[in-house]
Design a protein around this motif. Structure first.
Motif, short mmCIF file in Angstrom:
data_model
loop_
_atom_site.label_atom_id
_atom_site.label_comp_id
_atom_site.label_asym_id
_atom_site.label_seq_id
_atom_site.Cartn_x
_atom_site.Cartn_y
_atom_site.Cartn_z
N ILE A 59 -9.08 108.41 26.89
CA ILE A 59 -8.53 109.31 27.90
C ILE A 59 -8.09 108.46 29.09
CG2 ILE A 59 -9.03 111.27 29.41
CD1 ILE A 59 -11.47 111.84 27.47
N VAL A 60 -6.85 108.67 29.54
CA VAL A 60 -6.30 107.87 30.64
C VAL A 60 -6.08 108.78 31.84
CG1 VAL A 60 -4.41 106.37 31.36
CG2 VAL A 60 -5.15 106.38 28.97
N GLU A 61 -6.75 108.50 32.95
CA GLU A 61 -6.68 109.34 34.15
C GLU A 61 -6.29 108.47 35.35
OE1 GLU A 61 -6.86 112.58 35.23
OE2 GLU A 61 -6.48 111.63 37.17
N GLU A 62 -5.28 108.92 36.09
CA GLU A 62 -4.80 108.17 37.25
C GLU A 62 -5.78 108.23 38.42
OE1 GLU A 62 -1.55 109.97 39.40
OE2 GLU A 62 -0.55 108.04 39.58
N GLY A 63 -6.49 109.34 38.56
CA GLY A 63 -7.37 109.52 39.71
C GLY A 63 -8.75 108.93 39.49
N GLN A 64 -9.62 109.22 40.45
CA GLN A 64 -10.98 108.67 40.43
C GLN A 64 -11.91 109.57 39.62
OE1 GLN A 64 -12.28 107.26 44.55
NE2 GLN A 64 -10.60 108.63 45.06
N LEU A 65 -13.04 108.99 39.23
CA LEU A 65 -14.14 109.78 38.67
C LEU A 65 -15.08 110.13 39.82
CD1 LEU A 65 -15.82 111.02 36.40
CD2 LEU A 65 -16.82 108.76 35.99
N GLN A 66 -15.02 111.38 40.24
CA GLN A 66 -15.93 111.85 41.28
C GLN A 66 -16.80 112.95 40.70
OE1 GLN A 66 -14.50 112.33 45.28
NE2 GLN A 66 -14.46 110.10 45.24
N ARG A 226 -2.88 104.40 35.52
CA ARG A 226 -1.68 105.24 35.38
C ARG A 226 -0.93 104.88 34.11
NH1 ARG A 226 2.03 104.32 40.09
NH2 ARG A 226 0.44 105.56 41.15
N ALA A 227 -0.66 105.88 33.28
CA ALA A 227 0.22 105.70 32.13
C ALA A 227 1.64 105.52 32.68
CB ALA A 227 0.14 106.91 31.22
N CYS A 242 -0.01 100.72 30.69
CA CYS A 242 -0.74 101.34 31.81
C CYS A 242 -0.93 100.32 32.93
CB CYS A 242 -2.11 101.84 31.36
SG CYS A 242 -2.07 103.04 30.01
N ILE A 243 -0.94 100.81 34.15
CA ILE A 243 -1.21 99.93 35.29
C ILE A 243 -2.46 100.43 36.01
CG2 ILE A 243 1.23 99.37 35.56
CD1 ILE A 243 1.24 101.19 38.03
#
Length: 539
Positions: A59-66, A226-227, A242-243
């Protein structure tokens, strides 16, 4: 809230595979069965089902894990950490402000929990105009039922707060039916801060349900990642570049690919602005020029009322009462219809939605405890003068939505303001302020009616917002009608599925989260069967 268990911290302690940001460096290459872009409504449902089928998922997520330990019920902190563009995302002409989530869980982490199935008249329109013959209430019934069971969706059982109750009270006096909103909560503390992340984990968002399930079943989660681009070979995706990004979404190292993912199948679920943008950046095939078009927002018109008694609209379930009267009393393809709800009011949100500046705004702010803001969600996409917006790319590749506010939409905003103001006066308002920069407050229904009818309904003067982004990769029964096949697969790319709100050919006419859950549940179960040979269900 220190005694409340934090399922995210507990999962990390159990050894979840979370990489990126503060967690662990991104590897140069990753291989997997399925790469899922995003972690919101469509991504979460897909991740749970595919891992349940035994597939190796990233799973690719741009945001943070909060997590709940981070959610302090403070607007300044939450908007920066949990929303696209610090909750300031706007359309190209800045005529509409868009609230969209950007963290693990996506918008489900910050929405107000209202959950509605896709209305039958919306599905009928898709059948008639987009060749989606199998999108009927009967065919979708088991998939909606499973989603409602999995996410504990049921009508709100506690008494509505005064903010919601005045919608029901005012509407009843006019003979307008108002009903109770179904919410996806379990053990809700009725705090009212859903839009800042649930500090008690009562909201059954993807953050605390499907994503933890997938991680417990072996999925890998990349955060602050980010994809950036998909790579194609003929009709197949062969890789995804991804970056790494910072918490504020800026690249950690501009122009540098941090990790490349090679998967057998890809699921795009980045939401109905970022999903088309990734395909545009990747120069995906688009022979019928559908990509990024027909993006819908439920443009929202507002009126603000000052009530005699305190409302305290920051307390309690944000939304628990609604009315569909102005959707069901006219044809779906006639003058734009609208759903009535109210908005929870926290100081920054309230201030940003008030008309005027300086002393005028300060006077309204002093009425904060007595304020009510009513919302009209306009159902866009059903009329030839309501074709929605188009996703474009800025020079740096970031997405931008061009959504012209047509006279057709603005006519709806005026009609909605008239209705909302009348309801507010019937509920006991002493002053009503239309959501318009040239409007002042008026103390009677007659004066307010005259004022609204005289207002020039123009972009930037009329205050319009949105929290529901849909379309841009629409479903179509043949390739000329949409980007996505009825089974969720891209029409030109055989190993790319699209599983988010971007697949809707029109707006929903209701808060869309349950529509995403139910429709994606069907698509993801079929995908799991094709990829693994196994039958899996959500609940």
């Amino acid at each position: 809230m220190s005694n409340i268990p934090d399922p995210i911290l507990e999962g990390l302690q159990r050894g979840w595979k979370v990489l990126g940001g503060k967690h662990a460096p991104l590897p140069e290459h990753i291989t997997c069965d399925v790469a899922i872009i995003g972690s919101g409504a469509g991504a979460g449902i897909t991740a749970e089902l595919l891992t349940k089928a035994g597939l190796n998922v990233v799973i690719v997520e741009e945001g943070q894990l909060q997590s709940s330990s981070d959610f302090k019920q403070r607007e300044l902190q939450a908007y920066a950490a949990l929303y696209q563009e610090n909750a300031g995302r706007k359309t190209k002409d800045k005529g509409i402000t868009i609230l969209q989530g950007r963290s693990v869980g996506g918008t489900t982490t910050v929405n107000w929990t209202s959950s509605f199935r896709t209305p039958p008249d919306t599905l009928k329109f898709w059948q008639d105009h987009f060749g989606l013959k199998d999108f009927t209430p009967e065919a979708l019934e088991p998939f909606f039922s499973q989603a409602q069971t999995r996410l504990n969706i049921h009508p709100w059982e506690a008494a509505p707060n005064e903010n919601n109750e005045l919608l029901r009270r005012g509407a009843a006096k006019l003979g307008i039916k108002a009903e109770t909103i179904p919410r996806n909560v379990k053990g809700c503390y009725n705090l009212g801060s859903c839009g800042m992340g649930c500090p008690t984990n009562a909201k059954q968002s993807m953050l605390v349900t499907t994503i933890p399930f997938a991680l417990d079943h072996g999925a890998t989660l990349l955060v602050e990642t980010r994809a950036e681009k998909l790579v194609f070979d003929g009709n197949r995706v062969t890789g995804m570049q991804c970056i790494a990004v910072k918490p504020n979404a800026a690249p950690v190292q501009a122009g540098t690919v941090s990790t490349t993912i090679a998967a057998k199948h890809y699921v795009l679920a980045g939401g109905a602005i970022n999903s088309p943008a990734l395909l545009l950046r990747s120069k995906a095939p688009d022979p019928h020029k559908q990509l990024g078009t027909r993006t819908f927002l439920h443009p929202v018109a507002i009126t603000t009322a000052v009530m005699k008694d305190a409302v305290e609209a920051w307390n309690g379930a944000p939304q628990s009462i609604y009315s569909d009267h102005f959707l069901h009393t006219q044809p779906v393809d006639g003058p734009i219809g609208f759903k009535l709800e109210v908005a929870p009011l926290h100081p920054m949100f309230f201030g940003a939605n008030l008309p005027g500046f300086g002393a005028k705004q300060a006077e309204l702010l002093r009425q904060y405890p007595h304020a009510n803001v009513m919302l009209a969600l306009m159902r866009d996409g059903f009329h030839d003068q309501s074709v929605g917006g188009t996703v474009e790319l800025r020079g740096d590749g970031s997405p931008l939505l061009d959504y012209p506010l047509t006279d057709y939409v603005m006519d709806g905003a005026r009609r909605a303001m008239l209705v909302m103001a009348q309801i507010q006066f019937e509920a006991g308002a002493t002053m009503v302020y239309p959501g318009h920069e040239l409007a002042g407050g008026t103390s009677t229904w007659a004066a307010t009616k005259a004022a609204i009818e005289a207002l020039p309904m123009k972009p930037l003067l009329t205050k319009i917002g949105s929290a529901h982004v849909m379309g841009g990769c629409g479903l179509g029964g043949d390739a000329s009608l949409g980007v996505t096949r009825p089974d969720g697969v891209h029409w030109q790319l055989d190993n790319l599925s699209i599983h988010d709100g971007s697949i809707f050919p029109t707006s929903i006419g209701a808060n869309p989260q349950l529509s995403i859950y139910g429709n994606v549940n069907r698509l993801a179960q079929a995908l799991a069967k094709r990829l693994s040979g196994k039958d899996v269900v959500l609940a």
